[in-house]
Design a protein around this motif. Structure first.
Motif, PDB file in Angstrom:
ATOM      1  N   ASP A   1       1.047  -1.141   0.003  1.00  0.00           N
ATOM      2  CA  ASP A   1       0.064  -0.031   0.046  1.00  0.00           C
ATOM      3  C   ASP A   1       0.665   1.251  -0.081  1.00  0.00           C
ATOM      4  O   ASP A   1       0.338   2.473  -0.153  1.00  0.00           O
ATOM      5  CB  ASP A   1      -0.783   0.129   1.328  1.00  0.00           C
ATOM      6  N   SER A   2       2.140   1.035   0.012  1.00  0.00           N
ATOM      7  CA  SER A   2       3.059   2.558   0.141  1.00  0.00           C
ATOM      8  C   SER A   2       3.805   2.653  -1.334  1.00  0.00           C
ATOM      9  O   SER A   2       3.710   1.902  -2.007  1.00  0.00           O
ATOM     10  CB  SER A   2       4.070   2.081   1.218  1.00  0.00           C
ATOM     11  N   PHE A   3       3.996   3.887  -1.457  1.00  0.00           N
ATOM     12  CA  PHE A   3       4.528   4.325  -2.750  1.00  0.00           C
ATOM     13  C   PHE A   3       6.117   4.802  -2.327  1.00  0.00           C
ATOM     14  O   PHE A   3       6.413   5.509  -1.383  1.00  0.00           O
ATOM     15  CB  PHE A   3       3.882   5.515  -3.479  1.00  0.00           C
ATOM     16  N   THR A   4       7.076   4.506  -3.090  1.00  0.00           N
ATOM     17  CA  THR A   4       8.321   5.192  -3.291  1.00  0.00           C
ATOM     18  C   THR A   4       8.484   6.175  -4.431  1.00  0.00           C
ATOM     19  O   THR A   4       8.174   5.516  -5.566  1.00  0.00           O
ATOM     20  CB  THR A   4       9.340   4.045  -3.064  1.00  0.00           C
ATOM     21  N   ILE A   5       9.105   7.054  -4.207  1.00  0.00           N
ATOM     22  CA  ILE A   5       9.352   8.014  -5.259  1.00  0.00           C
ATOM     23  C   ILE A   5      10.901   7.746  -5.879  1.00  0.00           C
ATOM     24  O   ILE A   5      11.738   7.956  -5.287  1.00  0.00           O
ATOM     25  CB  ILE A   5       9.262   9.447  -5.148  1.00  0.00           C
ATOM     26  N   ILE A   6      10.819   7.097  -7.288  1.00  0.00           N
ATOM     27  CA  ILE A   6      12.213   6.938  -7.859  1.00  0.00           C
ATOM     28  C   ILE A   6      12.670   7.909  -8.519  1.00  0.00           C
ATOM     29  O   ILE A   6      12.015   8.506  -9.469  1.00  0.00           O
ATOM     30  CB  ILE A   6      11.999   5.722  -8.558  1.00  0.00           C
ATOM     31  N   LEU A   7      14.044   8.584  -8.026  1.00  0.00           N
ATOM     32  CA  LEU A   7      14.822   9.639  -8.726  1.00  0.00           C
ATOM     33  C   LEU A   7      15.473   9.283  -9.663  1.00  0.00           C
ATOM     34  O   LEU A   7      16.223   8.123  -9.354  1.00  0.00           O
ATOM     35  CB  LEU A   7      15.166  10.666  -7.678  1.00  0.00           C
ATOM     36  N   LYS A   8      16.035   9.971 -10.711  1.00  0.00           N
ATOM     37  CA  LYS A   8      17.035   9.847 -11.599  1.00  0.00           C
ATOM     38  C   LYS A   8      17.958  10.876 -11.096  1.00  0.00           C
ATOM     39  O   LYS A   8      17.955  11.965 -11.526  1.00  0.00           O
ATOM     40  CB  LYS A   8      16.447   9.969 -12.905  1.00  0.00           C
ATOM     41  N   ALA A   9      19.194  10.221 -10.878  1.00  0.00           N
ATOM     42  CA  ALA A   9      20.184  11.215 -10.299  1.00  0.00           C
ATOM     43  C   ALA A   9      20.671  12.221 -11.321  1.00  0.00           C
ATOM     44  O   ALA A   9      20.897  13.232 -11.098  1.00  0.00           O
ATOM     45  CB  ALA A   9      21.523  10.212  -9.887  1.00  0.00           C
ATOM     46  N   GLU A  10      20.865  11.923 -12.682  1.00  0.00           N
ATOM     47  CA  GLU A  10      21.204  12.906 -13.513  1.00  0.00           C
ATOM     48  C   GLU A  10      20.166  14.064 -13.777  1.00  0.00           C
ATOM     49  O   GLU A  10      20.389  14.885 -14.482  1.00  0.00           O
ATOM     50  CB  GLU A  10      21.584  12.298 -15.028  1.00  0.00           C
ATOM     51  N   ARG A  11      19.118  13.729 -13.471  1.00  0.00           N
ATOM     52  CA  ARG A  11      17.905  14.782 -13.710  1.00  0.00           C
ATOM     53  C   ARG A  11      17.606  15.455 -12.579  1.00  0.00           C
ATOM     54  O   ARG A  11      16.811  16.649 -12.637  1.00  0.00           O
ATOM     55  CB  ARG A  11      16.667  13.925 -14.316  1.00  0.00           C
ATOM     56  N   ILE A  12      18.212  15.294 -11.500  1.00  0.00           N
ATOM     57  CA  ILE A  12      17.846  16.253 -10.596  1.00  0.00           C
ATOM     58  C   ILE A  12      18.660  17.687 -10.709  1.00  0.00           C
ATOM     59  O   ILE A  12      18.106  18.575 -10.263  1.00  0.00           O
ATOM     60  CB  ILE A  12      18.783  15.445  -8.989  1.00  0.00           C
ATOM     61  N   PHE A  13      19.578  17.505 -11.400  1.00  0.00           N
ATOM     62  CA  PHE A  13      20.492  18.806 -11.929  1.00  0.00           C
ATOM     63  C   PHE A  13      20.181  19.297 -13.345  1.00  0.00           C
ATOM     64  O   PHE A  13      20.452  18.073 -14.111  1.00  0.00           O
ATOM     65  CB  PHE A  13      21.833  18.972 -11.332  1.00  0.00           C
ATOM     66  N   SER A  14      20.075  20.415 -13.599  1.00  0.00           N
ATOM     67  CA  SER A  14      20.189  20.869 -15.002  1.00  0.00           C
ATOM     68  C   SER A  14      21.694  20.741 -15.329  1.00  0.00           C
ATOM     69  O   SER A  14      22.614  20.946 -14.472  1.00  0.00           O
ATOM     70  CB  SER A  14      19.576  22.277 -15.370  1.00  0.00           C
ATOM     71  N   GLY A  15      22.084  20.968 -16.684  1.00  0.00           N
ATOM     72  CA  GLY A  15      23.676  20.939 -17.186  1.00  0.00           C
ATOM     73  C   GLY A  15      24.185  22.104 -16.229  1.00  0.00           C
ATOM     74  O   GLY A  15      25.341  22.081 -15.840  1.00  0.00           O
ATOM     75  N   GLU A  16      23.513  23.460 -16.455  1.00  0.00           N
ATOM     76  CA  GLU A  16      24.208  24.405 -15.795  1.00  0.00           C
ATOM     77  C   GLU A  16      24.421  24.633 -14.254  1.00  0.00           C
ATOM     78  O   GLU A  16      25.383  24.904 -13.668  1.00  0.00           O
ATOM     79  CB  GLU A  16      23.331  25.687 -15.961  1.00  0.00           C
ATOM     80  N   GLU A  17      23.437  23.862 -13.528  1.00  0.00           N
ATOM     81  CA  GLU A  17      23.676  23.699 -12.173  1.00  0.00           C
ATOM     82  C   GLU A  17      24.823  22.508 -11.950  1.00  0.00           C
ATOM     83  O   GLU A  17      25.738  22.608 -11.006  1.00  0.00           O
ATOM     84  CB  GLU A  17      22.322  22.996 -11.764  1.00  0.00           C
ATOM     85  N   LEU A  18      25.062  21.657 -12.675  1.00  0.00           N
ATOM     86  CA  LEU A  18      25.868  20.470 -12.686  1.00  0.00           C
ATOM     87  C   LEU A  18      27.352  21.550 -12.732  1.00  0.00           C
ATOM     88  O   LEU A  18      28.500  20.883 -12.130  1.00  0.00           O
ATOM     89  CB  LEU A  18      26.059  19.251 -13.610  1.00  0.00           C
ATOM     90  N   GLU A  19      27.170  22.339 -13.722  1.00  0.00           N
ATOM     91  CA  GLU A  19      28.660  23.201 -13.927  1.00  0.00           C
ATOM     92  C   GLU A  19      28.954  23.793 -12.746  1.00  0.00           C
ATOM     93  O   GLU A  19      29.987  23.911 -12.318  1.00  0.00           O
ATOM     94  CB  GLU A  19      28.583  24.141 -15.033  1.00  0.00           C
ATOM     95  N   GLN A  20      28.030  24.337 -11.977  1.00  0.00           N
ATOM     96  CA  GLN A  20      28.316  25.129 -10.753  1.00  0.00           C
ATOM     97  C   GLN A  20      28.784  24.214  -9.403  1.00  0.00           C
ATOM     98  O   GLN A  20      29.619  24.670  -8.889  1.00  0.00           O
ATOM     99  CB  GLN A  20      26.885  25.709 -10.182  1.00  0.00           C
ATOM    100  N   VAL A  21      28.191  23.060  -9.502  1.00  0.00           N
ATOM    101  CA  VAL A  21      28.870  22.377  -8.234  1.00  0.00           C
ATOM    102  C   VAL A  21      29.846  21.205  -8.445  1.00  0.00           C
ATOM    103  O   VAL A  21      30.486  20.826  -7.555  1.00  0.00           O
ATOM    104  CB  VAL A  21      27.542  21.350  -7.751  1.00  0.00           C
ATOM    105  N   GLN A  22      30.432  21.254  -9.772  1.00  0.00           N
ATOM    106  CA  GLN A  22      31.306  20.288 -10.099  1.00  0.00           C
ATOM    107  C   GLN A  22      32.681  20.830  -9.213  1.00  0.00           C
ATOM    108  O   GLN A  22      33.163  22.191  -9.568  1.00  0.00           O
ATOM    109  CB  GLN A  22      31.689  20.279 -11.397  1.00  0.00           C
ATOM    110  N   VAL A  23      33.229  20.143  -8.537  1.00  0.00           N
ATOM    111  CA  VAL A  23      34.561  20.411  -7.892  1.00  0.00           C
ATOM    112  C   VAL A  23      35.630  19.807  -8.676  1.00  0.00           C
ATOM    113  O   VAL A  23      36.030  18.615  -8.884  1.00  0.00           O
ATOM    114  CB  VAL A  23      34.672  20.084  -6.437  1.00  0.00           C
ATOM    115  N   PRO A  24      36.834  20.559  -8.878  1.00  0.00           N
ATOM    116  CA  PRO A  24      37.945  19.868  -9.644  1.00  0.00           C
ATOM    117  C   PRO A  24      38.707  18.735  -9.075  1.00  0.00           C
ATOM    118  O   PRO A  24      38.802  19.032  -7.557  1.00  0.00           O
ATOM    119  CB  PRO A  24      38.937  20.992  -9.905  1.00  0.00           C
TER     120      PRO A  24
END
Length: 180
Positions: free
Chosen positions: A136-159
């Motif tokens: 009777d319960s539900f689990t929201i399945i997330l896609k890791a790559e879709r949590i961020f846009s390409g621009e956001e990934l550029e902001q958080v990427q650490v060299p």
């Protein structure tokens, strides 16, 4: 999300945010860490908590509650950091996702995964892979790559160490000294 998308059975790491159960495909999850010291980075989006040192590598940590527009909560003994590997503009890299708690690894069959419903949600609909049903319960399945846009990934990427040649240092603002 298209109604024609076929979901495959798989194992998913389940975790909680604001009392709701979410999941990530276990193949994207590298490890789960206890909450550790997070170094804040100035002028970053509020959902970016900062970076942690993971065996000599700086790993950005995002607060999923803030990212999804959920009510913020104090860190607790159960708060943890889920290290996931995602595709970024410069290739694959590790990212930490702050969760209220980690529950378990579930096997979810293809017939137990439904497309995301077409209604308002605190979570961006494009980052939802599907909804897993366990009894009777539900689990929201997330896609890791879709949590961020390409621009956001550029902001958080650490060299990574050794990538210093890619770091661009902007010149500091020059202050003119006034002679008395």
């Amino acid at each position: 999300m298209s109604e024609n998308v076929k979901h495959t059975a798989g194992q998913y790491l389940t975790f909680t945010l604001a009392g709701e159960v979410f999941a990530l495909d276990i193949t994207a999850v590298k490890e789960v860490l206890e909450l550790t010291a997070i170094t804040r980075i100035p002028r970053m989006p509020d959902y970016l908590r900062g970076v942690i040192n993971l065996r000599g590598q700086g790993v950005p940590v995002i607060d999923l509650r803030r990212k999804f527009g959920l009510e913020c909560a104090k860190d607790s003994v159960n708060t943890c950091i889920i290290i996931v590997e995602v595709d970024g503009p410069e290739g694959r890299f590790n990212m930490g996702a702050l969760a209220d708690s980690v529950r378990e690894v579930l096997e979810i069959g293809a017939d137990e995964i439904m497309p995301a419903p077409k209604m308002g949600s605190a979570v961006k609909m494009d980052c939802i892979e599907g909804i897993g049903q366990q009894g009777d319960s539900f689990t929201i399945i997330l896609k890791a790559e879709r949590i961020f846009s390409g621009e956001e990934l550029e902001q958080v990427q650490v060299p990574t160490p050794g990538a210093a040649e890619k770091i661009v240092i902007e010149p500091a603002v020059r202050v003119r000294q006034v002679q008395p």
